[in-house]
Each structure stands twice: as structure tokens, then as C-alpha cells.
Design a protein around this motif. Structure first.
Motif, short mmCIF file in Angstrom:
data_model
loop_
_atom_site.label_atom_id
_atom_site.label_comp_id
_atom_site.label_asym_id
_atom_site.label_seq_id
_atom_site.Cartn_x
_atom_site.Cartn_y
_atom_site.Cartn_z
N GLY A 127 -40.47 4.90 79.62
CA GLY A 127 -41.16 4.50 78.38
C GLY A 127 -40.85 5.35 77.17
O GLY A 127 -41.66 5.43 76.25
N VAL A 128 -39.68 5.98 77.13
CA VAL A 128 -39.35 6.80 75.94
C VAL A 128 -38.31 6.13 75.04
O VAL A 128 -37.82 6.75 74.10
CB VAL A 128 -38.87 8.22 76.33
N GLY A 129 -37.96 4.88 75.34
CA GLY A 129 -37.10 4.15 74.40
C GLY A 129 -35.64 4.06 74.81
O GLY A 129 -34.79 3.82 73.95
N LYS A 130 -35.34 4.18 76.09
CA LYS A 130 -33.94 4.10 76.52
C LYS A 130 -33.42 2.66 76.42
O LYS A 130 -32.40 2.40 75.77
CB LYS A 130 -33.81 4.60 77.98
N THR A 131 -34.14 1.74 77.05
CA THR A 131 -33.72 0.34 77.02
C THR A 131 -33.77 -0.21 75.60
O THR A 131 -32.87 -0.94 75.15
CB THR A 131 -34.63 -0.49 77.95
N GLU A 132 -34.83 0.17 74.91
CA GLU A 132 -35.04 -0.34 73.55
C GLU A 132 -33.88 0.06 72.62
O GLU A 132 -33.53 -0.69 71.71
CB GLU A 132 -36.36 0.24 73.03
N ASN A 166 -33.65 6.84 85.05
CA ASN A 166 -34.92 7.56 85.09
C ASN A 166 -34.81 8.80 85.95
O ASN A 166 -35.80 9.43 86.27
CB ASN A 166 -36.03 6.67 85.66
N GLY A 184 -36.61 -1.41 63.64
CA GLY A 184 -37.83 -0.99 64.35
C GLY A 184 -37.64 0.12 65.37
O GLY A 184 -38.54 0.43 66.13
N HIS A 216 -45.51 -0.42 65.08
CA HIS A 216 -45.73 -1.47 66.07
C HIS A 216 -47.12 -2.10 65.97
O HIS A 216 -47.31 -3.24 66.36
CB HIS A 216 -45.56 -0.93 67.49
N GLN A 276 -36.99 4.08 65.97
CA GLN A 276 -36.99 5.36 65.28
C GLN A 276 -36.28 6.40 66.14
O GLN A 276 -36.82 6.82 67.15
CB GLN A 276 -38.42 5.76 65.02
N ILE A 291 -44.02 6.41 75.23
CA ILE A 291 -44.28 5.76 73.93
C ILE A 291 -44.79 4.34 74.16
O ILE A 291 -45.67 3.85 73.44
CB ILE A 291 -42.99 5.70 73.09
N GLU A 313 -30.99 1.35 84.27
CA GLU A 313 -31.53 1.99 85.48
C GLU A 313 -30.47 2.13 86.56
O GLU A 313 -30.66 1.73 87.71
CB GLU A 313 -32.78 1.23 85.95
N1 LIG Z 1 -37.81 5.36 69.34
C1 LIG Z 1 -38.57 4.28 69.37
N2 LIG Z 1 -38.79 3.55 68.28
C2 LIG Z 1 -39.57 2.46 68.33
N3 LIG Z 1 -40.18 2.00 69.45
C3 LIG Z 1 -40.01 2.69 70.57
C4 LIG Z 1 -39.18 3.84 70.60
N4 LIG Z 1 -39.19 4.31 71.86
C5 LIG Z 1 -39.97 3.52 72.58
N5 LIG Z 1 -40.47 2.52 71.82
C6 LIG Z 1 -41.40 1.49 72.27
O1 LIG Z 1 -41.67 1.74 73.64
C7 LIG Z 1 -41.37 0.59 74.43
C8 LIG Z 1 -40.76 1.03 75.74
O2 LIG Z 1 -39.51 1.56 75.56
P1 LIG Z 1 -38.35 1.29 76.62
O3 LIG Z 1 -38.63 0.10 77.42
O4 LIG Z 1 -37.07 1.36 75.89
O5 LIG Z 1 -38.52 2.58 77.53
P2 LIG Z 1 -37.55 3.08 78.67
O6 LIG Z 1 -37.23 4.49 78.34
O7 LIG Z 1 -36.44 2.14 78.88
O8 LIG Z 1 -38.57 3.06 79.90
P3 LIG Z 1 -38.28 2.75 81.46
O9 LIG Z 1 -37.62 3.99 81.97
O10 LIG Z 1 -39.65 2.56 82.01
O11 LIG Z 1 -37.43 1.54 81.53
C9 LIG Z 1 -40.46 -0.26 73.59
O12 LIG Z 1 -40.64 -1.62 73.83
C10 LIG Z 1 -40.89 0.08 72.19
O13 LIG Z 1 -42.00 -0.72 71.84
#
Ligand SMILES: Nc1ncnc2c1ncn2[C@@H]1O[C@H](COP(=O)(O)OP(=O)(O)OP(=O)(O)O)[C@@H](O)[C@H]1O
Ligand SMILES: [Mg+2]
Length: 305
Positions: free
Chosen positions: A49-54, A180, A21, A213, A23, A247, A138
């Protein structure tokens, strides 16, 4: 070396991440691939919210390694990150000793492993084959002394515990640091890591993430969401806002629109749900006069059926 599943090319990694899941664009997948191959930590910076933690969560699934997470915050101390002694249990041990017990022997006994409370960084070093995925999330929120303490860890995957000596990882943890960029990180930390900046995704990738999603959204609504959010993040609109939705917000917005049975975006439904996209009153106010333009039909969109 990369856990149960073999990820022997960048393409295989992109595919494996997609299967759980996530991308990943090619540049990011290349950075991850190198971090696995070279056994170097990977520092991810980017907007919220750009997918770092994910990414770390997805990697843990792909590699079939447990995810060990250290959430950083201002004032975090080494004992919360690495280890601390269980003082209460040590005290009980001492009280249980007969009078006149040998003090050296006693000291040896109270610094046994069973009185050591392992925190995430130590857990990650001690993880057995195939090792762990360690997420230091973070890291910009922690303070400079903590960063200095991380140097030995990130450089050699080892730590020194005075009562024990040095503990070195048998299996280097796959280590992801996120930031961040609320402040600049120490150069010495950066030098020990591979680095990748995570940008907002281009339209097709965002659309594909929304589709995956929120499959209930239907093609037409998913396209409208992707177009709208992409426009918000680009000129001339972007300069009106203090920050752009990530995202995470696009996905949540699509979910909310489905919950409201929306088929077509219009100014009213956007205003009713704007609290998902923006969390600042000024941003919400700035959006209103732009709505008509933002909602113009998208020439790139595939015709909806
Ligand atoms: N590349 C991706 N593929 C699939 N889902 C994504 C992707 N990037 C973000 N998401 C979705 O966006 C949500 C938020 O991403 P995540 O928590 O990783 O952001 P972050 O960069 O860690 O943000 P923050 O800086 O606020 O912690 C995830 O739970 C997921 O649903
Ligand atoms: Mg995060």
C-alpha cells in the motif's frame, strides 16, 4: 522516446505524475527518470500500500502508453505470461485438411501467427510506437523458474519462441516490477533492473495524498488522519503491530470517516473504523490501550479554521 509527452527533467516528471494524481518523492522520480532514459526495467520494493502498482498506472497516463499488466502468482507458467498456441483452433485446422496432406506443410500452417495467443509479456514486446508500460506486479509471488525465464526478457527485451525464433521489441516497454519482498529475488534479475525501495511517505506527502484523494474530508480531518497514521508507524507505537497501515489505508480511512460525518477523531470513532487500518485481531487489540496517547493534539498541525 518517452511517448507523446516529453519528460525531459526530473522536475517535469514529478509535475506530470502529480497532474495525474501520483505524488512522487524526488528519489523515486529520479529512479523512474533514469529507467526511462536508460531503457532499463525498474524494480520497486516496499511495504504493501505504498504506491508501487499505482506508479505504473500513473506512468502509463503520463507517457500516454497503454498499461499491460502481468499479475504474478505461485505456479504461474510461461504460457500464461508470454504466449500459448490455440490448440483447439490448430486441431480444427488439421481436421479440415484432405487426407494425405503434406505433414511439413501442415505443421507450417498450424504454427501461424493467427494461432498464437499473446499473453502480457509478448503483447508488451509487440506494442507499436510509442510502446507500452509493462507492469510485472508482485514478482516475488512467482517462483524461481519464472524469474530465470525473465532474465532474457529484462536484459534484452526479447524472447525466443521455438517455432518462430527470437522476437525483439521494436520499442522497449517501460517496465516496472514490484515486490513486497515476501522472499529475496534472484540476484541476476536484480542486476538487470534499477532498484528503488518505496518507504512510507513523510507526513506532508501523506497529507497531500489524502487531501487530493478525499477532498471532502476538510483540512482538519485530513490533518488528524495524517498525524494519527504517522504516529502509528513510528516509535514507540509501531513495535506493537505486526504491520503498519499503508497510504492505501490512510486514504480509505479518510473516506470512511467522511462517510460517518466525522469532524474530530476520538477513541470511539477510531475503534468503529479500525478494521480499515488493521486486518489482524492482535493489532486491533494492541491499538486500544494506546488510543488516548495517539489522539493527543498534534503540535505540527496547522490550526484548523
Ligand atoms: N504516491 C502516491 N500518490 C498518490 N496516491 C498514492 C500514492 N501512493 C499510494 N497511493 C494510493 O494508495 C493506493 C494503494 O497503492 P498501491 O496499490 O499502488 O500500493 P502497492 O504498493 O502496490 O501495495 P501492494 O503491495 O499491497 O500491492 C493507491 O490506489 C492510491 O490511492
Ligand atoms: Mg500493488
Amino acid at each position: 522516446m518517452t511517448g507523446k509527452l516529453s519528460v525531459d527533467s526530473i522536475d517535469a516528471l514529478i509535475e506530470a505524475l502529480a497532474a495525474v494524481g501520483y505524488q512522487a518523492e524526488r528519489r523515486l522520480a529520479t529512479a523512474v527518470f533514469l529507467s526511462l532514459r536508460l531503457q532499463r526495467p525498474l524494480l520497486l520494493e516496499g511495504e504493501p500500500g505504498v504506491g508501487k502498482t499505482e506508479l505504473a498506472k500513473a506512468l502509463s497516463k503520463v507517457l500516454d502508453r497503454p498499461l499491460i499488466r502481468l499479475q504474478c502468482y505461485d505456479g504461474m507458467e510461461q504460457r500464461e505470461a508470454l504466449y500459448e498456441w490455440n490448440h483447439a483452433a490448430q486441431l480444427m485446422h488439421m481436421r479440415a485438411q484432405p487426407e494425405g496432406a503434406n505433414p511439413e506443410q501442415l505443421e507450417h500452417e498450424i504454427y501461424q501467427e493467427k494461432y498464437l495467443i499473446r499473453r502480457p509479456l509478448l503483447q508488451a514486446l509487440e506494442a507499436t510506437e510509442p510502446g507500452a508500460v509493462l507492469l510485472i506486479d508482485e514478482v516475488d509471488r512467482a517462483d524461481a523458474p519464472f524469474e530465470a525465464f525473465l532474465l532474457e526478457y529484462l536484459g534484452e527485451f526479447q524472447v525466443s519462441i521455438p517455432e518462430f525464433g527470437t522476437i525483439k521489441a521494436a520499442c522497449a516497454p517501460v517496465t516496472i516490477l514490484t515486490s513486497n519482498r515476501t522472499r529475496d529475488l534472484n540476484d541476476a534479475v536484480k542486476r538487470r533492473c534499477l532498484y528503488q525501495w518505496l518507504d512510507y511517505p513523510e507526513r506532508e506527502r501523506e497529507l497531500s495524498i489524502v487531501r487530493a484523494h478525499v477532498p471532502q474530508a476538510g483540512e482538519s480531518l485530513a490533518q488528524q488522519v495524517a498525524t494519527f497514521v504517522q504516529r502509528l508507524r513510528s516509535a514507540p507505537f509501531v513495535s506493537a503491530f505486526s504491520r503498519s497501515p499503508g497510504i492505501a489505508e490512510s486514504v480509505e480511512w479518510a473516506r470512511a470517516l467522511v462517510a460517518l460525518d466525522t469532524l474530530r477523531l476520538d477513541p470511539e470513532v477510531v475503534q468503529d473504523t479500525v478494521g480499515i487500518l488493521f486486518k489482524q485481531r492482535e493489532d486491533i487489540a494492541a491499538l486500544e490501550p494506546m488510543l488516548e496517547t495517539l489522539l493527543l493534539p498534534d503540535p505540527d498541525a496547522e490550526p484548523s479554521v
